[in-house]
Design an enzyme around this catalytic site. Structure first.
Site, PDB file in Angstrom:
ATOM      1  N   SER A 109       0.851  -1.138  -0.101  1.00  0.00           N
ATOM      2  CA  SER A 109      -0.064  -0.084  -0.070  1.00  0.00           C
ATOM      3  C   SER A 109       0.807   1.307  -0.015  1.00  0.00           C
ATOM      4  O   SER A 109       0.517   2.168  -0.584  1.00  0.00           O
ATOM      5  CB  SER A 109      -1.010  -0.173   1.231  1.00  0.00           C
ATOM      6  OG  SER A 109      -1.623   1.151   1.361  1.00  0.00           O
ATOM      7  N   ASN A 150       1.077  -5.723   8.089  1.00  0.00           N
ATOM      8  CA  ASN A 150       2.268  -6.162   7.298  1.00  0.00           C
ATOM      9  C   ASN A 150       2.749  -4.797   6.666  1.00  0.00           C
ATOM     10  O   ASN A 150       2.043  -4.122   5.867  1.00  0.00           O
ATOM     11  CB  ASN A 150       2.273  -7.317   6.394  1.00  0.00           C
ATOM     12  CG  ASN A 150       3.510  -7.565   5.784  1.00  0.00           C
ATOM     13  OD1 ASN A 150       4.571  -6.533   5.579  1.00  0.00           O
ATOM     14  ND2 ASN A 150       3.756  -8.802   5.431  1.00  0.00           N
ATOM     15  N   ASN A 152       4.889  -4.132   4.605  1.00  0.00           N
ATOM     16  CA  ASN A 152       5.133  -4.295   3.181  1.00  0.00           C
ATOM     17  C   ASN A 152       3.850  -4.581   2.435  1.00  0.00           C
ATOM     18  O   ASN A 152       3.860  -4.654   1.083  1.00  0.00           O
ATOM     19  CB  ASN A 152       5.963  -5.513   2.806  1.00  0.00           C
ATOM     20  CG  ASN A 152       7.295  -5.098   3.069  1.00  0.00           C
ATOM     21  OD1 ASN A 152       7.729  -3.846   3.004  1.00  0.00           O
ATOM     22  ND2 ASN A 152       8.116  -6.088   3.514  1.00  0.00           N
ATOM     23  N   GLU A 153       2.633  -4.787   3.054  1.00  0.00           N
ATOM     24  CA  GLU A 153       1.458  -5.043   2.397  1.00  0.00           C
ATOM     25  C   GLU A 153       0.478  -4.060   2.580  1.00  0.00           C
ATOM     26  O   GLU A 153       0.543  -2.841   2.343  1.00  0.00           O
ATOM     27  CB  GLU A 153       0.994  -6.529   2.952  1.00  0.00           C
ATOM     28  CG  GLU A 153       1.907  -7.308   2.218  1.00  0.00           C
ATOM     29  CD  GLU A 153       1.459  -8.964   2.594  1.00  0.00           C
ATOM     30  OE1 GLU A 153       0.766  -9.241   3.186  1.00  0.00           O
ATOM     31  OE2 GLU A 153       2.021  -9.742   1.969  1.00  0.00           O
ATOM     32  N   MET A 154      -0.629  -4.203   3.638  1.00  0.00           N
ATOM     33  CA  MET A 154      -1.626  -3.125   3.602  1.00  0.00           C
ATOM     34  C   MET A 154      -1.364  -1.928   4.593  1.00  0.00           C
ATOM     35  O   MET A 154      -2.017  -1.110   4.566  1.00  0.00           O
ATOM     36  CB  MET A 154      -2.864  -3.792   4.076  1.00  0.00           C
ATOM     37  CG  MET A 154      -3.240  -4.831   2.938  1.00  0.00           C
ATOM     38  SD  MET A 154      -4.692  -6.002   3.339  1.00  0.00           S
ATOM     39  CE  MET A 154      -6.348  -5.280   2.791  1.00  0.00           C
TER      40      MET A 154
END
Ligand code: HEC
Ligand code: HEC
Length: 346
Positions: A109, A150, A152-154
């Site tokens: 994100s 996370n 690196n994610e959301m």
């Protein structure tokens, strides 16, 4: 006299002809029986290792209600669950694309963030013994918390911030109250992940292979059956086992050698050893499910292999010390294609 002889001769030859034909027929019949036995043998071996799906069991495990499943579906597509409101679960696990994004690594994100492992499909994931390439979450409910938080994610900063986001939307308060009517605090982080998990338990795919294991022996083409035969005889199936053709156990990549020996590049990811630090867990990953695998390129935990043909060939060498011919690789690929979700269901 001629006529009197002609009749028995005709009778004799006619009888001989019929007997001979019956004999030929019997022979053909024997042949069919023999190949029916082969067909039966293939089916029995297939259903021993790759037994049919039991969809009901998944929902029974949680006793999820219809309202919870519907809420979970809405949340699966909800971009507010990501920091910059630009990403939902569906961004990486596109349900219109077999549950994947076909990227080697998925973008997060936040700007310039990227994952470190290839995104697996969410279809049939609820059947797995555990979630993630290293099995670090036990259930889909437990797993759903990870991507939201996370970085690196959301990339949401905390559970509280996620709940606050949804509480600011009155329609969610209503939906959670409806889905969890007996709870004082229906809109909680635990219920967000519970509802998403409940929805994921419905993401069960049906394929021609399921028609086959259910008893329709004509559901697979001869080439697919040849691939299935190879898959079983080569011993791919003890690892890629069960109704999901994988997902049921961890195994080392490279039974006879190391990852880089086969892929030609180093593997910095130690798999389960990243968590356990145990030497026995080095290079060990969850055996992935091969359902829909024709559509989920690129392959392996690092998405380093682009074609399924190459992945099959590497597997045969790394796990079974076997060099496959091109023809065999293509037959196995044809069999794996029979594990694809029916297109019309997407
Ligand atoms: C930025 C891309 C991205 C987003 C967004 C994302 N995921 Fe994932 N997902 C991944 C990656 C990468 C993995 C594998 C990570 C690993 O194994 O360490 C994964 C693994 C999974 C798995 C495990 C599947 C398996 O076979 O082990 C499930 C289930 C899953 N995600 C569900 C979700 C849900 C639910 C959401 C939304 C709450 C979500 N994901 C959001 C990238 C993403
Ligand atoms: C000893 C266990 C074992 C055997 C035997 C085995 N595999 Fe695998 N397979 C794995 C593991 C573990 C992975 C994941 C490796 C990784 O990503 O690092 C995997 C990955 C794969 C993948 C990539 C899937 C994806 O989504 O990335 C394919 C395709 C595959 N195997 C096919 C086969 C075929 C075909 C055979 C037989 C020729 C076979 N495997 C034999 C354990 C096994």
């Amino acid at each position: 006299m001629k006529l009197r002889l002609a009749i028995p001769i005709t009778v004799f030859f006619t009888l001989t002809y019929f007997i001979a034909c019956r004999h030929i027929e019997n022979n053909t019949y024997a042949k069919t029986v023999w190949s029916q036995n082969q067909e039966q043998d293939l089916w029995e071996k297939a259903t021993t290792y790759l037994f049919p799906q039991s969809k009901e069991q998944l929902l029974e495990e949680t006793g999820a209600t219809k309202a919870q499943i519907e809420l979970g579906k809405t949340l699966f597509y909800e971009k507010k669950l990501s920091l910059n409101e630009n990403q939902s679960c569906n961004t990486c696990h596109n349900l219109d694309n077999y549950g994947v994004d076909n990227e080697q690594f998925s973008k997060g994100s936040r700007n310039n963030t990227i994952g470190v492992r290839n995104t697996p499909t969410v279809f049939d994931a609820a059947f797995h013994y555990a979630q993630f390439w290293d099995g670090r979450a036990k259930t889909v409910e437990e797993q759903a918390a990870f991507p939201i938080l996370n970085p690196n994610e959301m990339a949401m900063p905390s559970e509280e911030s996620v709940v606050a986001r949804l509480k600011a939307m009155p329609e969610y308060i209503e939906k959670f109250n409806k889905a969890y009517p007996d709870e004082m605090e229906a809109l909680s982080f635990a219920n967000i992940t519970h509802a998403i998990g409940a929805f994921e338990r419905t993401l069960v795919t049906n394929s021609r292979f399921d028609d086959y294991t259910a008893g329709n022996l004509d559901a697979l083409t001869p080439k697919e059956k040849k691939g299935l035969r190879l898959f079983l005889d080569l011993n791919c199936a003890p690892c890629h086992s069960g109704s999901t053709v994988g997902g049921l156990m961890p195994q080392r990549f490279g039974q006879v050698g190391n990852y880089d020996d086969y892929t030609g590049h180093p593997n910095p990811d130690r798999g389960i050893a990243e968590i356990s630090n145990a030497p026995a867990d080095e290079n060990t990953f969850k055996v992935p499910s091969l359902r829909n695998v024709v559509h989920t390129a690129p392959y392996f935990h690092d998405g380093s292999v682009e074609t399924l043909e190459e992945a099959i060939s590497i597997m045969a060498k790394a796990q079974l010390n076997t060099e496959l011919s091109n023809e065999d690789i293509l037959s196995i690929k044809a069999f794996l294609n029979s594990l694809s979700l029916d297109d019309s269901a997407l």
